[in-house]
Design an enzyme around this catalytic site. Structure first.
Site, PDB file in Angstrom:
ATOM      1  NE  ARG A   1      -1.404   4.911   8.897  1.00 22.24           N
ATOM      2  CZ  ARG A   1      -2.638   4.599   8.509  1.00 22.24           C
ATOM      3  NH1 ARG A   1      -2.733   4.073   7.485  1.00 22.24           N
ATOM      4  NH2 ARG A   1      -3.346   4.664   9.495  1.00 22.24           N
TER       5      ARG A   1
ATOM      6  CB  SER B   1     -11.090  -4.388   8.727  1.00 21.40           C
ATOM      7  OG  SER B   1     -12.236  -3.356   8.355  1.00 21.40           O
TER       8      SER B   1
ATOM      9  NE  ARG C   1      -1.842  -2.038  11.486  1.00 15.58           N
ATOM     10  CZ  ARG C   1      -2.797  -1.142  11.183  1.00 15.58           C
ATOM     11  NH1 ARG C   1      -3.980  -1.118  11.790  1.00 15.58           N
ATOM     12  NH2 ARG C   1      -2.443  -0.146  10.455  1.00 15.58           N
TER      13      ARG C   1
ATOM     14  NE  ARG D   1      -3.693  -2.395   2.346  1.00 11.50           N
ATOM     15  CZ  ARG D   1      -4.572  -2.604   3.143  1.00 11.50           C
ATOM     16  NH1 ARG D   1      -4.662  -1.849   4.256  1.00 11.50           N
ATOM     17  NH2 ARG D   1      -5.090  -3.796   3.099  1.00 11.50           N
TER      18      ARG D   1
ATOM     19  CD  GLU E   1      -8.859  -1.404  10.993  1.00 13.07           C
ATOM     20  OE1 GLU E   1      -8.776   0.012  11.130  1.00 13.07           O
ATOM     21  OE2 GLU E   1      -8.762  -1.939   9.930  1.00 13.07           O
TER      22      GLU E   1
END
Length: 434
Positions: free
Chosen positions: A285, A360, A399, A270, A357
RNA sequence: GGAGAGAUGACCGAGUGGUCGAAGGUGCGCGCCUGGAGAGCGCGUAUGGUCGCAAGGCCAUCGCGGGUUCGAAUCCCGCUCUCUCCGCCA
């Protein structure tokens, strides 16, 4: 995409959805385009029907003459129609150009219309309006000041930000030694759990994908800037959702095969455009991370129940690793473009002092299936219907890795390896400094 | 990368300019036959769009996109994919 008919039958619902998601779309303009398209279509089809009729008459006349042994050239058979045909040709060419324009404009706009939120979606546009559904395990109490994972990892010599940044630029990370092993163990552990205990079929998809798949799952055309594209070619996948959702592109699936449950490990790429400076510390991130994804195709009537099972399956990973987390129902504006209902799992990070998070999970009704033309058939002779799709992380490995470091840290700076991972790590039980 | 062959409905497979959305077969569904099953026989079996209360009509679709023609699955051009052979390669 949403059902194009909705613009005719219930434009107010579309307006409501667009507003709920906080998206800028001129619904009235799309309705007008749709009407123009239909009007053109009718005009064109009428003329085409007449043209065909004439051709058939000519064909029939020639055939008849041949049968009776008369001589009739195609030119003679056509003679009386020439004038009308020419007129039709001109009109059709003109109308077709209009039609193509109207259709292209309509379809283009349609791609920018988000999915409709489920009726019971909490209203709201920001994180603050998300609703906590449950919290599992109280955040652990530490008798010392818990460190964030970026300190722990570097101190333990299992994470190397500097080397990663040197070779690849900012927002890359590299693990080594027991760190690298633990990442690998996490992948294996998650895949084993989902395949052996939750009934998912493991898929090892390509990590590059064509734009039609990205359009299908909803990343394109709106989120082009978030993706890495290879020179004039395919894109690097931003999530395994893309290849998994495209698995049955253009297919009609027999109903008795549903639900189809897939899991895949892939790296995710990403660009994180616009996030520079935001939460960039650590491995939260980064431009490339590992993720195990869960994905299902099912019938519309089973969609909601299947999503809740999928959320449970993702939570099972956190429970097995004994990591405190909470389940949040996302408000309309926080959900992704294509989602109708979504839950985030947030893991407690004692070093960072907050929930982050880590998964999801969303369902998409027929939104993706429509774009990808994936349907199912209930029984012989039944009309195909669009399947429902859903997916969720199960889980984001980087994560999870960070969460383990932070939750399992000891006062001496060592980290205990969760029981569940030890079989995948040659029985190692601790990561010790030095 | 080079050369050749191919792509037709759920599947196999015919079809080289004219009522072809497409023969035939397999599969599937319904019915007949049977004590029951099988075999056999009959009928039916694409998708999307659009108009219509409906019955049904109309349009598009034979890998994809263009072209020729009054008319294209069929002829021409471009592309994609698959297969075979050669080269290269982890």
């Amino acid at each position: 995409m949403i059902d194009p008919k909705l613009f005719r039958t219930d434009p107010d619902k579309v307006k409501w959805a667009v507003q709920a998601k906080g998206v800028e779309v001129d619904v009235d303009a799309i309705v007008a385009l749709e009407e123009a398209r239909r009007d053109c279509l009718y005009q064109v089809e009428q003329r085409r029907a007449r043209k065909k009729e004439i051709s058939k008459q000519i064909g029939a006349a020639i055939g008849q003459a041949r049968k009776e042994g008369r001589d009739l050239t195609p030119e003679q058979a056509q003679a009386g129609f020439q004038h009308e045909q020419d007129a039709l040709d001109t009109e059709i060419a003109d109308l077709e150009a209009q039609l193509a324009e109207a259709e292209a404009a309509f379809e283009q706009r349609l791609l920018y219309v988000p999915n409709l939120p489920a009726d019971d979606t909490p209203p709201g546009l920001t994180e603050a309006e998300n609703v906590e559904m449950l919290a599992w395990r109280e955040p652990g109490r530490f008798l010392f000041e818990p460190k964030p994972h970026w300190e722990l990892g570097v101190d333990l010599g299992i994470i190397d930000f500097e080397a990663a940044v040197r070779m690849s630029g900012s927002q890359f990370v590299l693990t080594k030694g027991l760190g690298a092993l633990m990442e690998r163990a996490l992948i294996a552990f998650m895949l084993d759990l989902h395949t052996r205990h939750h009934g998912y079929l493991e898929i090892n998809p390509p990590f590059m994908t064509l734009d039609k798949c990205l359009i299908g799952s909803g990343q394109l055309p709106k989120f082009e800037e978030d993706l890495y594209r290879l020179r004039e070619g395919p894109y690097l996948i931003p999530t395994a959702e893309v290849p998994l959702t495209s698995l049955h592109l253009g297919e009609i699936i027999d109903a008795d095969r549903l639900p189809l449950c897939y899991t895949a490990y892939t790296p995710c790429f990403r660009s994180e455009a616009g996030s520079a400076g935001k939460e960039t510390r650590g491995m939260i991130r980064v431009h490339q991370f590992h993720k195990v994804e869960l994905m299902k195709f099912c019938k519309p009537e089973d969609e909601r129940a299947e999503l809740m099972k999928l959320v449970d399956d993702a939570e099972a990973v956190l429970k097995a690793l004994n990591l405190p987390f909470r389940r949040m129902r996302l408000c309309a504006g926080e959900m992704s473009f294509s989602a109708a209902e979504a839950y985030d799992l947030e893991v407690w990070m004692p070093g960072m002092g907050k929930y982050v998070e880590i998964s999801s999970c969303s369902r998409f009704t027929d939104y993706q299936a429509r774009r990808l033309n994936t349907r199912y058939r209930e029984g012989q002779g039944d009309k195909p219907r669009f399947v429902s799709t859903m997916n969720g992380s199960g889980l984001a490995c980087g994560r999870t890795f960070a969460a383990i470091l932070e939750n399992y840290q000891q006062e001496d700076g060592s980290v205990i390896i969760p029981e569940a991972l030890r079989p995948h790590m040659g029985g190692a039980s601790h990561i010790l400094p030095g």
